[in-house]
Scaffold this active site. Structure first.
Site, PDB file in Angstrom:
ATOM      1  CG  HIS A   1      48.413  40.799  29.686  1.00 49.79           C
ATOM      2  ND1 HIS A   1      48.552  40.547  28.335  1.00 49.79           N
ATOM      3  CD2 HIS A   1      49.633  41.220  30.111  1.00 49.79           C
ATOM      4  CE1 HIS A   1      49.796  40.790  27.968  1.00 49.79           C
ATOM      5  NE2 HIS A   1      50.468  41.202  29.026  1.00 49.79           N
TER       6      HIS A   1
ATOM      7  CE  LYS B   1      50.067  47.114  36.367  1.00 54.33           C
ATOM      8  NZ  LYS B   1      51.169  47.210  35.406  1.00 54.33           N
TER       9      LYS B   1
END
Length: 220
Positions: free
Chosen positions: A143, A123
């Site tokens: 999310h 990420k």
């Protein structure tokens, strides 16, 4: 993907690319964003830049001083150690605290370089590629991962780490920034972890999970 992106923009507004930071700045800012809000991580980054005039100063400062500067971002002691560990490795490799040479490398080479730094995963690497370097990366946070599973873009057992490459291949390069930002906003406000607001969702008719969530009473 285009239909999803258009609906997300209509529902949550368009997202224009933010100002590109130098690579180390974006790397540190992404570390500070972990487990906190954008507001708090922004304050922590601003506090760090205000306290220290260079990354060399951050590297050689006592760790408690670095932690004090980023206290507003949460888990400051852990993040301060991690930032200094990252800076230490960069200085050892580059003989300076500058990663501008990464602009000459391929996306894959940059990705592997960043992932080899202490505590830097897919990420964070994808965030640096997308936000700092303007590359065609697709960061997957909690999310994005949750919404992608509910929409059926990835399987329910696909990990966040695996989702980076899977979604990166599926999302056209020109949509990666707006789609990423739209999914984050949607996940925070509508497709929440608990009791998602399916009755208010602009993507409901395109969603694999919405009807079942509503029927089971797990959504509103």
């Amino acid at each position: 993907m285009r239909a999803l992106t258009r609906r997300l923009e209509k529902s949550h507004g368009e997202h224009h690319p933010k100002e590109q930071l130098p690579i180390i700045d974006e790397l540190v800012a992404t570390v500070l964003s972990q487990a906190t809000s954008d507001v708090n991580s922004g304050r922590a980054f601003a506090g760090l830049k205000a306290r220290f005039s260079s990354w060399e100063e951050v590297l050689h400062a006592p760790t408690p001083e670095v932690a004090d500067a980023i206290r507003s971002g949460g888990i400051a002691d852990v993040k301060a150690r991690r930032i200094q560990e990252i800076l230490t490795v960069i200085e050892e490799r580059e003989h300076m605290l500058d990663l501008s040479r990464l602009h000459d490398l391929s996306d894959e080479e940059v990705y592997h370089y960043l992932c080899s730094l202490p505590g830097v995963g897919p990420k964070t690497s994808a965030c640096v590629l997308l936000f700092s370097m303007g590359r065609d990366a697709f960061p997957v946070d909690t999310h994005v991962h949750r919404v992608a599973i509910r929409l059926g873009l990835i399987g329910p057992k696909v990990s966040a780490q695996a989702a980076h490459s899977m979604l990166g291949r599926r999302v056209p390069p020109e949509l990666r920034y707006p789609f990423h930002m739209g999914l984050i906003r949607h996940g925070r406000t509508v497709c929440r972890p608990r009791v998602p607001l399916c009755s208010e969702c602009a993507l409901f008719d395109l969603c694999d999970s919405g009807p079942d969530l509503l029927a089971s009473g797990k959504a509103r």
